[in-house]
Design a protein around this motif. Structure first.
Motif, PDB file in Angstrom:
ATOM      1  N   LYS A   2       0.856  -1.190   0.000  1.00  0.00           N
ATOM      2  CA  LYS A   2       0.000   0.000   0.000  1.00  0.00           C
ATOM      3  C   LYS A   2       0.888   1.235   0.000  1.00  0.00           C
ATOM      4  CE  LYS A   2      -3.771  -2.269   2.530  1.00  0.00           C
ATOM      5  NZ  LYS A   2      -3.178  -3.612   2.597  1.00  0.00           N
ATOM      6  N   TYR A   3       0.374   2.313  -0.597  1.00  0.00           N
ATOM      7  CA  TYR A   3       1.175   3.528  -0.739  1.00  0.00           C
ATOM      8  C   TYR A   3       0.394   4.759  -0.289  1.00  0.00           C
ATOM      9  CZ  TYR A   3       4.105   0.497  -3.626  1.00  0.00           C
ATOM     10  OH  TYR A   3       4.888  -0.530  -4.074  1.00  0.00           O
ATOM     11  N   THR A   4       1.138   5.794   0.032  1.00  0.00           N
ATOM     12  CA  THR A   4       0.554   7.090   0.345  1.00  0.00           C
ATOM     13  C   THR A   4       1.486   8.154  -0.206  1.00  0.00           C
ATOM     14  OG1 THR A   4      -0.374   8.451   2.127  1.00  0.00           O
ATOM     15  CG2 THR A   4       1.715   7.346   2.582  1.00  0.00           C
ATOM     16  N   LYS A  15       3.702   2.298   2.522  1.00  0.00           N
ATOM     17  CA  LYS A  15       3.274   2.413   3.920  1.00  0.00           C
ATOM     18  C   LYS A  15       4.180   1.617   4.854  1.00  0.00           C
ATOM     19  CE  LYS A  15      -0.149   3.827   5.707  1.00  0.00           C
ATOM     20  NZ  LYS A  15      -0.476   5.037   6.500  1.00  0.00           N
ATOM     21  N   THR A 272       0.350   0.633  10.393  1.00  0.00           N
ATOM     22  CA  THR A 272       0.106   1.228   9.075  1.00  0.00           C
ATOM     23  C   THR A 272      -1.354   1.628   8.874  1.00  0.00           C
ATOM     24  OG1 THR A 272      -0.224  -0.991   8.126  1.00  0.00           O
ATOM     25  CG2 THR A 272       1.997  -0.061   8.016  1.00  0.00           C
ATOM     26  N   GLN A 275      -4.183   7.013   8.595  1.00  0.00           N
ATOM     27  CA  GLN A 275      -3.751   7.760   7.426  1.00  0.00           C
ATOM     28  C   GLN A 275      -2.704   8.814   7.764  1.00  0.00           C
ATOM     29  OE1 GLN A 275      -7.129   9.761   5.749  1.00  0.00           O
ATOM     30  NE2 GLN A 275      -7.491  11.060   7.542  1.00  0.00           N
ATOM     31  N   THR A 278       2.727   8.231   7.649  1.00  0.00           N
ATOM     32  CA  THR A 278       3.181   8.220   6.260  1.00  0.00           C
ATOM     33  C   THR A 278       3.803   6.885   5.900  1.00  0.00           C
ATOM     34  OG1 THR A 278       3.640  10.591   6.474  1.00  0.00           O
ATOM     35  CG2 THR A 278       4.546   9.466   4.542  1.00  0.00           C
ATOM     36  N   THR A 279       4.715   6.418   6.744  1.00  0.00           N
ATOM     37  CA  THR A 279       5.302   5.103   6.550  1.00  0.00           C
ATOM     38  C   THR A 279       5.706   4.536   7.895  1.00  0.00           C
ATOM     39  OG1 THR A 279       6.926   3.828   5.249  1.00  0.00           O
ATOM     40  CG2 THR A 279       7.699   5.882   6.235  1.00  0.00           C
TER      41      THR A 279
END
Length: 343
Positions: A2-4, A15, A272, A275, A278-279
């Protein structure tokens, strides 16, 4: 994976990030080839955030060589300026910035990191220590901003020294930094109480570290587990009686396997979930465990009510610097007092 997005940028961040302290060799013996391969292994599985430090032995050198061999997209690379001074005054209680980061040291440390990593620009440069008594301005901030203007770094951050996460708030609210690295895990979710929401308001990234509580949240610890004298975890797990720690871990087993495939997966999914994180950084220098942690990202997310339940009822704040930096008797016989209680 998963990414942000990294705040104030278009950078897509995984993440789950690669915490490169393990490349220093402080946990167990690993060959250079094994550590090199561990970096490539993580990148191949979608991890694209790597966090290291000038103080992590040969970590930057190992990373530099691995990244030179990596043929894929360049990962987001973060490192830290090495802090100076005696450990017990530098990490345990507020120091003076002139002692920890004397004039010119930030630039020198950064130039050294660039050479060791074999790159021309660091994505995120963090001070490995920050105390609010330093304020938010001064020659040290000027040096950081100058490096940014010269494009030797892209973003500026700090790393909190211990579990007192709110010490970062003055800088977060100053608008002068882009990231804060802080302890965050099932036992210590306190950044959610204050730091994380204020960081979100100011578009500051939060890098969660110690998300596995140095591996304890995986459930590996037993009464008989032994650590070598040079193993970083030996001091960490001496903070409290062993049986007290195991009792806390046992309380988490009710969430497995209904909400997570393992205790380690539960820790990863908790770290994780929000929201505002971030990571979340975890050691990945051992491929077997790295693969297990990365696989946890494929599981369904925790239901919000389960996340909130864990956040509220499983917090257990400990500051292991009490035993790491001061003589046990000097802090009131910490271990002997707690040895007689199951609190």
């Amino acid at each position: 994976m998963k990414y942000t997005k990294f705040p104030k940028s278009e950078d897509k961040i995984s993440k789950l990030g690669y915490g490169a302290m393990g490349l220093a060799g402080w946990f167990e013996d690993r060959t250079q080839q094994q550590m090199h391969r561990s970096v490539i292994n993580a990148l191949e599985q979608g991890v694209n955030f790597i966090d290291t430090a000038r103080a992590y032995g040969d970590s930057e050198i190992i990373l530099g060589k691995a990244l030179k061999d990596w043929q894929g997209e360049k990962p987001f690379l973060a490192t830290k300026v090495e802090s100076l001074g005696p450990d017990n005054t530098r990490w345990g209680i507020p120091s003076q910035v002139e002692e920890t980061f004397p004039k010119g040291h930030i630039r020198h440390s950064t130039e050294t990191s660039l050479k060791k990593l074999g790159i021309e620009q660091i994505d995120l440069l963090q001070l490995h220590l920050y105390w609010p008594n330093w304020g938010v301005s001064g020659y040290w901030m000027d040096e950081l901003q100058a490096l940014k203007e010269e494009s030797k770094i892209r973003f500026i951050g700090i790393s909190n020294p211990d579990c007192r996460c709110d010490t970062a708030l003055p800088l977060v609210q100053s608008g002068l930094i882009d990231a804060v690295q802080t302890i965050f895990n099932i036992f210590d979710p306190t950044p959610l109480d204050c730091l994380v929401p204020i960081a979100q308001q100011n578009q500051v990234a939060i890098l969660a570290r110690c998300i596995m509580d140095e591996g304890g949240l995986s459930g590996f610890l037993t009464e008989d587990t032994q650590f070598s004298e040079d193993d970083y975890r030996k001091t960490f797990f001496e903070c409290v009686p062993r049986r007290m720690y195991i009792k806390r871990i046992d309380r988490l087993k009710k969430y497995v396997p209904e909400y997570a495939g393992s205790l380690a997966a539960l820790a990863i999914k908790f770290a994780t979930h929000h929201q505002g994180i971030t990571t979340a950084l975890t050691s990945m220098h051992v491929e077997k465990y790295a693969n297990m942690n990365i696989a946890a990202m494929k599981e369904a997310p925790l239901p919000e009510e389960v996340f909130q339940e864990i956040r509220q009822f499983h917090r257990w704040i400990r500051n292991f610097y009490d035993t790491k930096l001061w003589d046990k008797e000097a802090v009131g016989g910490t271990l002997s007092i707690k040895e007689n209680t199951d609190a």
